[in-house]
Design a protein around this motif. Structure first.
Motif, short mmCIF file in Angstrom:
data_model
loop_
_atom_site.label_atom_id
_atom_site.label_comp_id
_atom_site.label_asym_id
_atom_site.label_seq_id
_atom_site.Cartn_x
_atom_site.Cartn_y
_atom_site.Cartn_z
N SER A 61 0.84 -1.19 0.00
CA SER A 61 0.00 0.00 0.00
C SER A 61 0.88 1.24 0.00
O SER A 61 2.08 1.18 0.33
CB SER A 61 -0.94 0.03 1.21
OG SER A 61 -1.88 1.07 1.08
N TRP A 62 0.29 2.37 -0.37
CA TRP A 62 0.98 3.65 -0.32
C TRP A 62 -0.07 4.74 -0.35
O TRP A 62 -1.20 4.54 -0.79
CB TRP A 62 1.96 3.81 -1.47
CG TRP A 62 1.34 3.90 -2.85
CD1 TRP A 62 1.07 5.02 -3.56
CD2 TRP A 62 0.93 2.80 -3.67
NE1 TRP A 62 0.52 4.71 -4.77
CE2 TRP A 62 0.42 3.35 -4.87
CE3 TRP A 62 0.94 1.41 -3.51
CZ2 TRP A 62 -0.08 2.56 -5.90
CZ3 TRP A 62 0.45 0.62 -4.54
CH2 TRP A 62 -0.05 1.20 -5.72
N ASN A 63 0.30 5.92 0.14
CA ASN A 63 -0.62 7.05 0.01
C ASN A 63 -0.08 7.98 -1.07
O ASN A 63 0.90 7.65 -1.75
CB ASN A 63 -0.81 7.78 1.36
CG ASN A 63 0.48 8.41 1.87
OD1 ASN A 63 1.42 8.63 1.12
ND2 ASN A 63 0.51 8.68 3.16
N SER A 64 -0.70 9.10 -1.25
CA SER A 64 -0.32 9.98 -2.36
C SER A 64 0.62 11.10 -1.92
O SER A 64 0.74 12.11 -2.60
CB SER A 64 -1.59 10.60 -2.98
OG SER A 64 -2.32 11.32 -2.00
N SER A 65 1.31 10.91 -0.80
CA SER A 65 2.15 11.99 -0.28
C SER A 65 3.45 12.15 -1.07
O SER A 65 4.04 13.23 -1.07
CB SER A 65 2.48 11.74 1.20
OG SER A 65 3.30 10.59 1.33
N ASP A 66 3.90 11.08 -1.73
CA ASP A 66 5.18 11.16 -2.43
C ASP A 66 4.98 11.77 -3.81
O ASP A 66 4.07 11.36 -4.55
CB ASP A 66 5.80 9.77 -2.55
CG ASP A 66 7.27 9.84 -2.95
OD1 ASP A 66 8.12 9.65 -2.07
OD2 ASP A 66 7.56 10.11 -4.14
N PRO A 67 5.81 12.74 -4.19
CA PRO A 67 5.63 13.37 -5.51
C PRO A 67 6.05 12.48 -6.67
O PRO A 67 5.82 12.83 -7.82
CB PRO A 67 6.53 14.61 -5.43
CG PRO A 67 7.58 14.26 -4.43
CD PRO A 67 6.89 13.39 -3.41
N PHE A 68 6.66 11.32 -6.39
CA PHE A 68 7.18 10.46 -7.45
C PHE A 68 6.45 9.12 -7.50
O PHE A 68 7.06 8.08 -7.68
CB PHE A 68 8.68 10.23 -7.26
CG PHE A 68 9.47 11.52 -7.23
CD1 PHE A 68 9.65 12.27 -8.38
CD2 PHE A 68 10.03 11.96 -6.05
CE1 PHE A 68 10.38 13.44 -8.36
CE2 PHE A 68 10.76 13.14 -6.02
CZ PHE A 68 10.93 13.89 -7.17
N SER A 69 5.13 9.15 -7.35
CA SER A 69 4.37 7.90 -7.30
C SER A 69 3.98 7.40 -8.69
O SER A 69 3.38 6.33 -8.81
CB SER A 69 3.13 8.07 -6.43
OG SER A 69 2.30 9.11 -6.93
N HIS A 70 4.29 8.15 -9.75
CA HIS A 70 3.96 7.70 -11.09
C HIS A 70 4.60 6.33 -11.36
O HIS A 70 5.75 6.09 -11.03
CB HIS A 70 4.47 8.70 -12.14
CG HIS A 70 4.32 8.23 -13.55
ND1 HIS A 70 5.31 7.55 -14.22
CD2 HIS A 70 3.27 8.29 -14.41
CE1 HIS A 70 4.91 7.24 -15.43
NE2 HIS A 70 3.67 7.69 -15.58
N GLY A 71 3.83 5.44 -11.97
CA GLY A 71 4.35 4.13 -12.35
C GLY A 71 4.17 3.05 -11.31
O GLY A 71 4.37 1.87 -11.61
N LEU A 72 3.80 3.41 -10.07
CA LEU A 72 3.72 2.41 -9.01
C LEU A 72 2.63 1.38 -9.28
O LEU A 72 2.84 0.17 -9.10
CB LEU A 72 3.44 3.09 -7.67
CG LEU A 72 4.66 3.52 -6.86
CD1 LEU A 72 4.22 4.17 -5.56
CD2 LEU A 72 5.56 2.33 -6.57
N THR A 73 1.47 1.83 -9.70
CA THR A 73 0.36 0.91 -9.92
C THR A 73 0.73 -0.18 -10.92
O THR A 73 0.54 -1.38 -10.66
CB THR A 73 -0.88 1.67 -10.41
OG1 THR A 73 -1.25 2.65 -9.44
CG2 THR A 73 -2.04 0.72 -10.64
N ASP A 74 1.28 0.22 -12.04
CA ASP A 74 1.64 -0.75 -13.07
C ASP A 74 2.73 -1.70 -12.60
O ASP A 74 2.68 -2.91 -12.87
CB ASP A 74 2.09 -0.04 -14.35
CG ASP A 74 0.94 0.68 -15.04
OD1 ASP A 74 -0.22 0.34 -14.75
OD2 ASP A 74 1.21 1.58 -15.85
#
Length: 583
Positions: A61-74
């Motif tokens: 799991s993760w929240n949206s606090s990190d500005p570099f979360s692009h690509g995590l879901t995939d």
């Protein structure tokens, strides 16, 4: 959750009705807290701790606090770990939570927490302008020392919450980090656990496969240059965005190969497609962009020299024995006593005002013989033991007997799907020096698309400069200026050879030679001249074509080449023979 539904709960393997849906009745559930792609790579390193144990269920799991979360879901979907919305994770009881960073509302999770490093120890100083999360801001002003050097991950704002350790266990890779932690945040020392570095253990365990990694990257006998850039404006590419292009423009393609590893925060901060766009000319010229999960490790194993900065990849390269030329090294951001600080004392600095190739060659030749030992010894106190120590720690926290056997140190996988590294697929600036006494022709080839200035071997009348281009190269004007146009012979039916050669010459006014080429043989049509067959039994038939072009350009006779001649490429002399097959 970025990329997904933030309110959708997961029913299986956790959730109020999970028992009726589960196939395996696991005994413990472990939450992987993933901040960004960088931390994901480190969490993947520790997954073998749970190898072959059906008692353990992993979720992420993760929240949206990190500005570099692009690509995590995939990426998480590709890995196959079940992702749980953060809101559900906050209200779920886990037996263990593992994070590879110190921010992102870690105190929201109701589980014993272990924090591991996502770099080569703790090497970067924290600058006040970087935003802290709520738990860091909760650290009192008294805890924030006046000392300007506060190391990310070891200073109070990262390891304490309301004066107590944020984590049940703060994993350190080396005992020297305990001393730094004690000096900066003594209240956090009881949580410190020295357990080595699982990432470095994987790299060191894979060094014996070096030749396989080089083969997969298409290196051959060339020198493999790897560029490594962390993220931010003071990184290698942040401070020198054109460095890859300039480096490759100076390196002959038959002597050097270039690969690059870009920090996931930079890669996903701007977008992978944006980097491919920015570096499109470099990729067309042979650059390989290494993948962010394991590709960069494969590159380190295969590399002969590393051009890097103060990031972890550069440090791991030095710890693995790779000579390092530092292209960016902001002293203020490097933590004293860390492996990167020692690297900064040992490694030469790139001088952008001078040619790069001599600096690379000097770095390789003069790299201190004890550099690897000094850096590796400071990177881990327990080489090869990290996974076993982490397993002991995790299972103790979960109050679960250790599984049978030992956790595997998985070898770095051999990279796949690397584009074929074929000089015949690129447009090249070729420079030849003709020695008629041999006859011998020296052939040096550079990526033409990257040239911003002419690189000449000599200015004597025996020097030839010409462009060689694939007939389908996507840059029309540059292709139209080529004296030699090529196609791989396997792409043309043999009964169509003459048609292709004739029409290529007719449709391209600047083309003096149309060429069907394989590794050891070329079929050539000379404008207003004969059809030739060039045989180069040692390979590099395309370079033999350039040698023939240069020979004819200085008035040489084909009869001389028919008797046998040599060309020199990559400082190696190779034989070739030219035969006239028709007029």
């Amino acid at each position: 959750m970025p990329g997904g539904d933030p309110v959708r709960h997961v029913d299986v393997p956790i959730g109020s009705r999970a028992a009726q849906w589960r196939t395996t009745p696991t005994e413990r559930t472990v939450l992987l807290i993933v901040h960004n792609v960088t931390t994901l790579t480190r969490l993947l390193d520790i997954l073998p701790v749970f190898d072959s144990d059906p008692r353990i269920q992993l979720v992420a799991s993760w929240n949206s606090s990190d500005p570099f979360s692009h690509g995590l879901t995939d990426l998480i979907d590709d890995i196959g770990v079940v992702a749980v919305p953060w809101e559900q994770a906050r209200h779920t009881a886990f037996d263990l939570a593992v994070a590879a960073s110190h921010h992102g509302s870690l105190t929201d999770i109701g589980a014993p927490l272990v924090i591991i490093s996502h770099g080569i120890g703790y090497t970067k100083n924290w600058l006040e302008q970087r935003a802290a999360s709520s738990e860091q801001r909760a650290a009192s002003s008294e805890q924030r020392t006046a000392n300007s050097e506060q190391t990310f991950g070891l200073s109070p704002q990262w390891v304490l919450y309301n004066g107590k350790p944020v984590a049940d266990a703060l994993v350190l890779s080396h005992h020297e980090q305990v001393a730094r932690l004690a000096a900066a945040a003594p209240a956090a020392v009881p949580a410190a656990v020295v357990a080595g570095d699982p990432c470095l253990d994987r790299i060191m365990a894979s060094l014996g496969e070096r030749e396989h990694h080089r083969s997969a990257l298409g290196v051959g006998d060339r020198t493999l240059v790897m560029l490594s850039s962390t993220w931010g404006s003071r990184s290698l590419l942040g401070s020198s965005p054109d460095l890859i292009r300039r480096l490759m423009s100076e390196l002959p393609v038959d002597r050097f190969k270039t690969v690059a590893a870009i920090h996931p925060n930079a890669r996903h901060g701007h977008g992978p497609a944006q980097w491919r766009s920015w570096l499109a000319d470099c990729e067309r010229s042979g650059l390989v962009l290494l993948s962010e999960i394991d590709g960069w490790r494969s590159g380190l194993i295969a590399a002969d020299v590393l051009v890097g900065d103060y990031g972890a990849v550069t440090g791991y390269g030095a710890a693995a024995g790779r000579p390092v030329l530092l292209g960016a090294f902001p002293e203020r951001e490097v933590a004293s006593g860390s492996p990167i600080a020692v690297l900064g004392q040992l490694a030469p600095r790139l001088d952008p005002s001078r040619p790069i190739r001599p600096q690379l060659e000097a770095t390789i030749a003069q790299w201190p013989v004890d550099a690897q030992r000094k850096i590796a010894e400071l990177a881990t106190s327990m080489p090869g033991e990290s996974l076993e120590r982490l397993r002991t720690l995790f299972y103790r926290i979960m109050d679960l007997p250790l599984p049978y056997g030992e956790p595997p140190i998985e070898a770095v996988p051999i990279v796949k799907n690397i584009p074929k590294d074929n000089a015949a697929a690129r447009i090249l600036q070729v420079e030849c020096v003709v020695d008629s006494a041999g006859p011998n022709i020296q052939v040096v080839r550079f990526p033409a698309e990257l040239q911003r200035r002419k690189i000449g071997l000599t200015d004597t009348p025996a020097t030839d400069h010409h462009l060689v281009s694939p007939a389908n190269y996507p840059l029309r004007r540059l292709r139209s200026a080529a004296a030699v146009l090529t196609v791989e012979a396997t792409n043309i039916r043999q009964d169509s050879y003459d048609h292709w050669l004739t029409t290529t010459i007719a449709n391209h006014p600047a083309c003096m030679m149309a060429v069907l080429v394989t590794r050891t043989r070329a079929v050539v049509r000379v404008r207003n001249g004969p059809r030739l067959e060039i045989n180069a039994p040692d390979g590099f038939a395309d370079a033999a074509v350039s040698a023939t072009y240069a020979w004819l350009g200085v008035g040489g006779s084909l009869d001389v080449l028919a008797a046998g001649a040599t060309f020199q490429v990559d400082d190696t002399r190779r034989a070739f023979q030219v035969r006239i097959t028709s007029l």
